[in-house]
Design a protein around this motif. Structure first.
Motif, PDB file in Angstrom:
ATOM      1  N   LEU A 191      68.969  -5.354  51.628  1.00  0.00           N
ATOM      2  CA  LEU A 191      68.374  -5.550  52.950  1.00  0.00           C
ATOM      3  C   LEU A 191      67.216  -4.567  53.153  1.00  0.00           C
ATOM      4  CD1 LEU A 191      71.599  -6.034  55.117  1.00  0.00           C
ATOM      5  CD2 LEU A 191      69.788  -7.733  54.781  1.00  0.00           C
ATOM      6  N   LYS A 192      67.421  -3.300  52.678  1.00  0.00           N
ATOM      7  CA  LYS A 192      66.361  -2.301  52.855  1.00  0.00           C
ATOM      8  C   LYS A 192      65.130  -2.675  52.039  1.00  0.00           C
ATOM      9  CE  LYS A 192      65.267   2.584  52.196  1.00  0.00           C
ATOM     10  NZ  LYS A 192      65.744   3.912  51.750  1.00  0.00           N
ATOM     11  N   ASN A 193      65.338  -3.051  50.764  1.00  0.00           N
ATOM     12  CA  ASN A 193      64.211  -3.415  49.912  1.00  0.00           C
ATOM     13  C   ASN A 193      63.450  -4.619  50.468  1.00  0.00           C
ATOM     14  OD1 ASN A 193      64.743  -1.346  48.116  1.00  0.00           O
ATOM     15  ND2 ASN A 193      66.121  -2.614  46.848  1.00  0.00           N
ATOM     16  N   SER A 198      69.232 -11.568  55.791  1.00  0.00           N
ATOM     17  CA  SER A 198      69.972 -11.180  57.004  1.00  0.00           C
ATOM     18  C   SER A 198      70.868 -12.311  57.477  1.00  0.00           C
ATOM     19  CB  SER A 198      68.995 -10.793  58.116  1.00  0.00           C
ATOM     20  OG  SER A 198      68.243  -9.669  57.767  1.00  0.00           O
ATOM     21  N   GLN A 199      70.322 -13.540  57.464  1.00  0.00           N
ATOM     22  CA  GLN A 199      71.114 -14.691  57.897  1.00  0.00           C
ATOM     23  C   GLN A 199      72.288 -14.930  56.960  1.00  0.00           C
ATOM     24  OE1 GLN A 199      68.362 -17.959  58.187  1.00  0.00           O
ATOM     25  NE2 GLN A 199      67.245 -17.066  59.919  1.00  0.00           N
ATOM     26  N   SER A 200      72.048 -14.775  55.654  1.00  0.00           N
ATOM     27  CA  SER A 200      73.109 -14.993  54.675  1.00  0.00           C
ATOM     28  C   SER A 200      74.220 -13.955  54.831  1.00  0.00           C
ATOM     29  CB  SER A 200      72.523 -14.934  53.259  1.00  0.00           C
ATOM     30  OG  SER A 200      73.535 -15.034  52.290  1.00  0.00           O
ATOM     31  N   VAL A 201      73.824 -12.696  54.970  1.00  0.00           N
ATOM     32  CA  VAL A 201      74.806 -11.621  55.140  1.00  0.00           C
ATOM     33  C   VAL A 201      75.607 -11.814  56.423  1.00  0.00           C
ATOM     34  CG1 VAL A 201      75.091  -9.142  55.525  1.00  0.00           C
ATOM     35  CG2 VAL A 201      73.487  -9.954  53.783  1.00  0.00           C
ATOM     36  N   ILE A 254      74.563  -7.474  65.333  1.00  0.00           N
ATOM     37  CA  ILE A 254      74.646  -6.485  64.256  1.00  0.00           C
ATOM     38  C   ILE A 254      73.287  -5.803  64.148  1.00  0.00           C
ATOM     39  CG2 ILE A 254      75.117  -6.040  61.814  1.00  0.00           C
ATOM     40  CD1 ILE A 254      76.574  -8.714  61.698  1.00  0.00           C
ATOM     41  N   ASP A 255      73.292  -4.485  64.231  1.00  0.00           N
ATOM     42  CA  ASP A 255      72.072  -3.683  64.028  1.00  0.00           C
ATOM     43  C   ASP A 255      72.304  -2.745  62.838  1.00  0.00           C
ATOM     44  OD1 ASP A 255      70.709  -4.688  66.319  1.00  0.00           O
ATOM     45  OD2 ASP A 255      71.951  -3.385  67.580  1.00  0.00           O
ATOM     46  N   ILE A 256      71.269  -2.580  61.993  1.00  0.00           N
ATOM     47  CA  ILE A 256      71.357  -1.633  60.878  1.00  0.00           C
ATOM     48  C   ILE A 256      70.213  -0.628  60.996  1.00  0.00           C
ATOM     49  CG2 ILE A 256      72.520  -3.259  59.348  1.00  0.00           C
ATOM     50  CD1 ILE A 256      69.850  -3.814  58.018  1.00  0.00           C
ATOM     51  N   ASN A 257      70.387   0.513  60.330  1.00  0.00           N
ATOM     52  CA  ASN A 257      69.383   1.573  60.409  1.00  0.00           C
ATOM     53  C   ASN A 257      69.224   2.219  59.027  1.00  0.00           C
ATOM     54  OD1 ASN A 257      67.992   4.073  60.893  1.00  0.00           O
ATOM     55  ND2 ASN A 257      68.584   3.910  63.051  1.00  0.00           N
ATOM     56  N   PHE A 258      67.999   1.989  58.431  1.00  0.00           N
ATOM     57  CA  PHE A 258      67.712   2.580  57.123  1.00  0.00           C
ATOM     58  C   PHE A 258      67.081   3.956  57.252  1.00  0.00           C
ATOM     59  CE2 PHE A 258      66.840  -2.066  56.462  1.00  0.00           C
ATOM     60  CZ  PHE A 258      68.058  -2.344  55.875  1.00  0.00           C
ATOM     61  N   ASP A 259      66.347   4.118  58.354  1.00  0.00           N
ATOM     62  CA  ASP A 259      65.542   5.328  58.508  1.00  0.00           C
ATOM     63  C   ASP A 259      65.423   5.628  59.997  1.00  0.00           C
ATOM     64  OD1 ASP A 259      63.568   7.298  58.617  1.00  0.00           O
ATOM     65  OD2 ASP A 259      62.506   6.488  56.878  1.00  0.00           O
ATOM     66  N   ILE A 274      69.869  -7.658  62.616  1.00  0.00           N
ATOM     67  CA  ILE A 274      69.947  -8.728  61.610  1.00  0.00           C
ATOM     68  C   ILE A 274      70.717  -9.943  62.136  1.00  0.00           C
ATOM     69  CG2 ILE A 274      69.781  -7.079  59.727  1.00  0.00           C
ATOM     70  CD1 ILE A 274      72.795  -7.476  59.249  1.00  0.00           C
ATOM     71  N   PHE A 275      71.385  -9.776  63.307  1.00  0.00           N
ATOM     72  CA  PHE A 275      72.058 -10.931  63.925  1.00  0.00           C
ATOM     73  C   PHE A 275      72.211 -10.695  65.424  1.00  0.00           C
ATOM     74  CE2 PHE A 275      75.984 -12.569  65.750  1.00  0.00           C
ATOM     75  CZ  PHE A 275      75.774 -13.934  65.622  1.00  0.00           C
ATOM     76  N   ASN A 276      71.917 -11.756  66.219  1.00  0.00           N
ATOM     77  CA  ASN A 276      72.238 -11.780  67.655  1.00  0.00           C
ATOM     78  C   ASN A 276      72.362 -13.238  68.098  1.00  0.00           C
ATOM     79  OD1 ASN A 276      69.618 -12.765  67.946  1.00  0.00           O
ATOM     80  ND2 ASN A 276      68.778 -10.790  68.576  1.00  0.00           N
ATOM     81  N   ASN A 277      72.402 -13.462  69.388  1.00  0.00           N
ATOM     82  CA  ASN A 277      72.622 -14.825  69.897  1.00  0.00           C
ATOM     83  C   ASN A 277      71.515 -15.796  69.511  1.00  0.00           C
ATOM     84  OD1 ASN A 277      74.969 -14.053  71.091  1.00  0.00           O
ATOM     85  ND2 ASN A 277      74.090 -13.722  73.125  1.00  0.00           N
ATOM     86  N   HIS A 278      70.329 -15.278  69.188  1.00  0.00           N
ATOM     87  CA  HIS A 278      69.191 -16.145  68.890  1.00  0.00           C
ATOM     88  C   HIS A 278      68.980 -16.351  67.397  1.00  0.00           C
ATOM     89  CE1 HIS A 278      68.250 -15.690  73.123  1.00  0.00           C
ATOM     90  NE2 HIS A 278      68.201 -14.368  72.977  1.00  0.00           N
ATOM     91  N   THR A 279      69.801 -15.725  66.594  1.00  0.00           N
ATOM     92  CA  THR A 279      69.658 -15.859  65.146  1.00  0.00           C
ATOM     93  C   THR A 279      70.194 -17.207  64.681  1.00  0.00           C
ATOM     94  OG1 THR A 279      69.946 -13.473  64.883  1.00  0.00           O
ATOM     95  CG2 THR A 279      70.243 -14.841  62.916  1.00  0.00           C
ATOM     96  N   PRO A 280      69.400 -17.972  63.899  1.00  0.00           N
ATOM     97  CA  PRO A 280      69.906 -19.247  63.370  1.00  0.00           C
ATOM     98  C   PRO A 280      71.092 -19.008  62.442  1.00  0.00           C
ATOM     99  CG  PRO A 280      67.506 -19.103  63.148  1.00  0.00           C
ATOM    100  CD  PRO A 280      67.978 -17.739  63.534  1.00  0.00           C
TER     101      PRO A 280
END
Length: 474
Positions: free
Chosen positions: A76-78, A91-94, A134-139, A147-153
């Motif tokens: 995801l970071k790369n 993101s959608q797949s994960v 779902i929120d992620i933080n690399f830095d 990477i996911f919320n109510n509007h994510t397909p």
């Protein structure tokens, strides 16, 4: 114009009041709905938190989230740093993989049933667990990345989605803010940081009806209040219309009195003044003429006064006698014909047998004469014709008085028996508006009924209905 303004003001005021009442009632309902089973909500929220102290979503949920995210974080970071389009797809797949595994391995049923049983709650309670974000933080410099919320397909069906996220477990069909027990955002630390947000909803079946039932006294009081206000407004309006009608009628009556009384009074004054002149006093014929004029006008005044007094005194002077209906009508018709000038006609077709009726001869004669007077007075035909005849029915006998006049308009028909009402505003047509009112009073004290058949420009027929129990046929 004033009537329309009054109606508009009353209607607008009522609508505003209705809107205010509805708004207040709705707000009360919302507050009651929000606070419904508040103690149970607080209890379940506390128990749910204690059931997953070191976990996420449900027992074992944290391990599932960690296991999927930890192996996908580097990719995801790369992708985020090198190819945003690829990052979205990944993101959608994960997210889909994570949500499907949370659904498949959910232990929420056992967690919830344990809370219900342990605390003696209603066994009919239903729950719904949803995964919202779902929120992620690399830095720390980049910050949180969603990477996911109510509007994510997603690949989930419509019945697996809600405005609060994807359904993980539960049978509650209508999640709302009112029945939401908790909305949690919890963080996790892998090689990189993440934060997830999920919701728990709990409610009883038919909660809306139960809240409405609790509000029933309020609804009834509001409805009663509205009905009372409508009744008061309606009564006020009816009273206002009645007073307006009485004012209009009295105004017409005063105008009629002014005309009906002024004419004979003026004539009497002029004749009296002439009698003081010497040349008139010396002429016997002129004196006789003036005296006759004074006498006629005095009788006219006397007639008007008696008519007004007769209406108020009628009920106190009723003298019923057994009288032949044919005879009393025929006598009146023969007397009345003296006043009619050809080619005008008044006819009477007697019934073929004697009809003995209990009636007051004077009151009946005056009543019938008033109807005949109106038949000729308001008839503008070149040849005025009034016909009187009697018919028999199973309920008794009917006296018909039919003319060939201009008829009565529909809006006037219902008012012609009102006191002081005059359908004709022209002061050239004499009258005080008491004739047909007197007729109705006469019929009421005899226990009879009257109806009208009329067609504009084709004539009017008055029907006096005499019940069979007042008739003796020979």
């Amino acid at each position: 114009m004033k009537d329309r303004i009054y109606k508009a003001v009353v209607l607008v005021s009522f609508l505003i009041l209705l809107l205010v009442q509805f708004r207040l009632t709705y707000n009360s309902y919302v507050l009651r709905d929000r606070d419904y089973s508040l103690k149970e909500k607080t209890l379940i929220n506390d128990e749910y938190g204690r059931s997953i102290p070191e976990d996420k979503v449900y027992k074992g949920g944290g391990k599932i989230i960690d296991s999927i995210l930890i192996k996908n974080m580097p990719a995801l970071k790369n992708a985020y740093l090198s190819n945003r389009h690829e990052f979205i797809k990944l993101s959608q797949s994960v997210s889909n993989s994570l949500l499907k595994k949370l659904q498949k391995e959910s232990t929420m049923d056992s967690v919830f049933q344990s809370i219900v049983k342990r605390n003696g709650l209603d066994s009919n309670l239903q729950y719904l667990l949803t995964f919202q974000q779902i929120d992620i933080n690399f830095d720390t410099k980049i910050g949180d990345i969603t990477i996911f919320n109510n509007h994510t397909p997603t690949g989930f069906k419509a019945d697996q989605k809600t405005p609060f996220g994807i359904i993980i477990d539960g049978t509650l069909t209508h999640p709302t803010v009112q029945n939401r027990i908790t909305n949690l955002s919890v963080s996790g630390n892998l090689v990189y940081n993440y934060r997830i947000t999920f919701n728990l909803f709990v409610d009883q079946p038919g909660r809306t009806l139960k809240v409405a039932y609790q509000m029933l006294p309020t609804f009834l009081l509001v409805a009663l209040c509205i009905l009372i206000i409508v009744g008061i407004n309606y009564y006020t309006y009816i009273s206002w219309m009645r007073q307006k009608k009485e004012t209009d009628i009295k105004s017409d009556f005063l105008n009629s009195i002014k005309h009906e009384f002024n004419t004979p009074i003026t004539t009497i004054l002029l004749a009296s003044k002439s009698l003081h002149e010497n040349e008139v006093l010396s002429d016997r014929n002129r004196v006789n003429t003036l005296v006759n004029i004074v006498e006629r006008q005095a009788r006219r005044l006397h007639s008007h006064i008696n008519q007004m007094l007769g209406v108020s005194e009628m009920n106190n002077h009723i003298n019923l006698e057994e009288t032949d209906l044919n005879y009393i009508v025929l006598t009146l018709v023969n007397d009345y014909k003296i006043k009619i000038q050809a080619p005008d006609r008044l006819t009477f077709d007697p019934y073929d047998s004697e009809i003995l009726v209990m009636l007051d001869p004077f009151v009946f004669t005056t009543m019938l004469q008033n109807i005949i007077d109106n038949a000729f007075k308001h008839n503008q035909s070149d040849v005025k014709i009034t016909m009187i005849f009697i018919t028999k029915s199973k309920d008794g006998y009917t006296l018909h008085i039919k003319d060939n006049g201009k008829g009565i308009e529909a809006d006037v028909k219902e008012k012609i028996f009102d006191k002081f009402f005059r359908g004709v505003k022209d002061n050239t047509v004499s009258g005080l508006g008491l004739g047909l009112y007197y007729v109705k009073q006469c019929l009421d004290i005899h226990g009879w009924k009257i109806s009208i058949r009329t067609t504009p420009e084709q004539g009017t027929e008055f029907l006096v209905h005499i019940p069979v129990n007042q008739i003796n046929i020979n």
